[in-house]
Design a protein around this motif. Structure first.
Motif, PDB file in Angstrom:
ATOM      1  N   PRO A   1       0.791  -1.230   0.000  1.00 17.15           N
ATOM      2  CA  PRO A   1       0.000   0.000   0.000  1.00 17.15           C
ATOM      3  C   PRO A   1       0.828   1.287   0.000  1.00 17.15           C
ATOM      4  O   PRO A   1       0.304   2.359  -0.287  1.00 17.15           O
ATOM      5  N   THR A   2       2.128   1.194   0.293  1.00 17.88           N
ATOM      6  CA  THR A   2       2.943   2.411   0.401  1.00 17.88           C
ATOM      7  C   THR A   2       3.906   2.595  -0.773  1.00 17.88           C
ATOM      8  O   THR A   2       4.568   3.630  -0.852  1.00 17.88           O
ATOM      9  N   GLY A   3       4.008   1.593  -1.630  1.00 17.44           N
ATOM     10  CA  GLY A   3       4.961   1.675  -2.731  1.00 17.44           C
ATOM     11  C   GLY A   3       6.373   1.295  -2.315  1.00 17.44           C
ATOM     12  O   GLY A   3       7.332   1.517  -3.059  1.00 17.44           O
ATOM     13  N   ALA A   4       6.522   0.708  -1.116  1.00 22.06           N
ATOM     14  CA  ALA A   4       7.846   0.298  -0.644  1.00 22.06           C
ATOM     15  C   ALA A   4       8.374  -0.886  -1.441  1.00 22.06           C
ATOM     16  O   ALA A   4       9.575  -0.967  -1.713  1.00 22.06           O
ATOM     17  N   MET A   5       7.490  -1.780  -1.820  1.00 20.90           N
ATOM     18  CA  MET A   5       7.897  -2.930  -2.630  1.00 20.90           C
ATOM     19  C   MET A   5       7.877  -2.453  -4.078  1.00 20.90           C
ATOM     20  O   MET A   5       6.842  -2.035  -4.589  1.00 20.90           O
ATOM     21  N   GLN A   6       9.034  -2.492  -4.722  1.00 19.87           N
ATOM     22  CA  GLN A   6       9.164  -1.931  -6.062  1.00 19.87           C
ATOM     23  C   GLN A   6       9.841  -2.903  -7.009  1.00 19.87           C
ATOM     24  O   GLN A   6      10.474  -3.865  -6.583  1.00 19.87           O
ATOM     25  N   GLN A   7       9.698  -2.612  -8.300  1.00 18.28           N
ATOM     26  CA  GLN A   7      10.365  -3.388  -9.340  1.00 18.28           C
ATOM     27  C   GLN A   7      11.108  -2.413 -10.248  1.00 18.28           C
ATOM     28  O   GLN A   7      10.506  -1.477 -10.779  1.00 18.28           O
ATOM     29  N   ARG A   8      12.411  -2.631 -10.406  1.00 22.05           N
ATOM     30  CA  ARG A   8      13.201  -1.746 -11.257  1.00 22.05           C
ATOM     31  C   ARG A   8      12.802  -1.947 -12.711  1.00 22.05           C
ATOM     32  O   ARG A   8      12.757  -3.067 -13.204  1.00 22.05           O
ATOM     33  N   ALA A   9      12.520  -0.840 -13.381  1.00 22.67           N
ATOM     34  CA  ALA A   9      12.121  -0.900 -14.792  1.00 22.67           C
ATOM     35  C   ALA A   9      13.282  -1.370 -15.668  1.00 22.67           C
ATOM     36  O   ALA A   9      13.082  -2.050 -16.666  1.00 22.67           O
ATOM     37  N   SER A  10      14.496  -1.044 -15.288  1.00 20.01           N
ATOM     38  CA  SER A  10      15.657  -1.351 -16.122  1.00 20.01           C
ATOM     39  C   SER A  10      15.961  -2.838 -16.230  1.00 20.01           C
ATOM     40  O   SER A  10      16.427  -3.305 -17.261  1.00 20.01           O
ATOM     41  N   ASP A  11      15.698  -3.588 -15.151  1.00 18.40           N
ATOM     42  CA  ASP A  11      16.060  -5.005 -15.180  1.00 18.40           C
ATOM     43  C   ASP A  11      15.074  -5.937 -14.486  1.00 18.40           C
ATOM     44  O   ASP A  11      15.277  -7.145 -14.445  1.00 18.40           O
TER      45      ASP A  11
END
Length: 171
Positions: free
Chosen positions: A72-82
């Motif tokens: 819900p906070t955007g803490a878990m992210q995925q890098r767009a580059s890789d």
């Protein structure tokens, strides 16, 4: 999907747990959270002999990670580059939603921080052109890290060689 892939040759793994220890040391993790794990399978009887194998488990860095969608906070992210999935600790409020969302158990709770931690393929090391810590310390070199397609080809070749050797009676 992650551009990278970490593969294990289970025939080489002796279950020494050096990868787990190095991961904890590299990430400065206390007892408890295990970002990678060696899972013991067996023993089971194969050709009349007891055999045990060891399976290396870590985050799969999914193409559409449920943990990222659930956060819900955007803490878990995925890098767009890789495609590497990681936790931005400054944004994590410790709600554990990502833990519940991941069917593989990759996100782990770190009570000392009150936050979630997970394997990020040691993205800081990758950004420096290095391999993940677990790969560099593997005593039998059963862990391999590289670009996804190249790793898939290596795995296919290894499997084909094993099948061919078995069929020719040399196994």
């Amino acid at each position: 999907m992650s551009r990278y892939h970490l593969a294990q040759d289970t025939r080489k793994c002796i279950g020494c747990h050096a990868c787990e220890v190095q991961c904890k040391a590299n990430k400065k993790l206390p007892q408890g959270p295990r970002l990678c794990q060696i899972v013991e399978v067996g023993p089971k009887m194969i050709s009349g002999l007891p055999r045990t194998s060891f399976v290396f488990m870590l985050c799969f860095h999914c193409e559409n990670p449920w943990c990222v969608a659930a956060c819900p906070t955007g803490a878990m992210q995925q890098r767009a580059s890789d495609g590497i999935v990681f936790v931005e600790h400054d944004l994590c409020v410790g709600c554990k939603t990502c833990i519940a969302a991941c069917p593989w158990g990759a996100p782990q709770w770190q009570p000392e921080l009150g936050k979630v931690v997970k394997c990020d393929y040691c993205k800081d090391r990758i950004d420096q052109g290095l391999k993940p810590a677990c790969v560099t310390t593997c005593t039998t070199q059963c862990l391999e890290f590289g670009e996804g397609q190249a790793m898939t080809e290596k795995k296919r070749k290894r499997h084909a060689e094993a099948v061919t050797t078995f069929e020719n009676g040399s196994f």
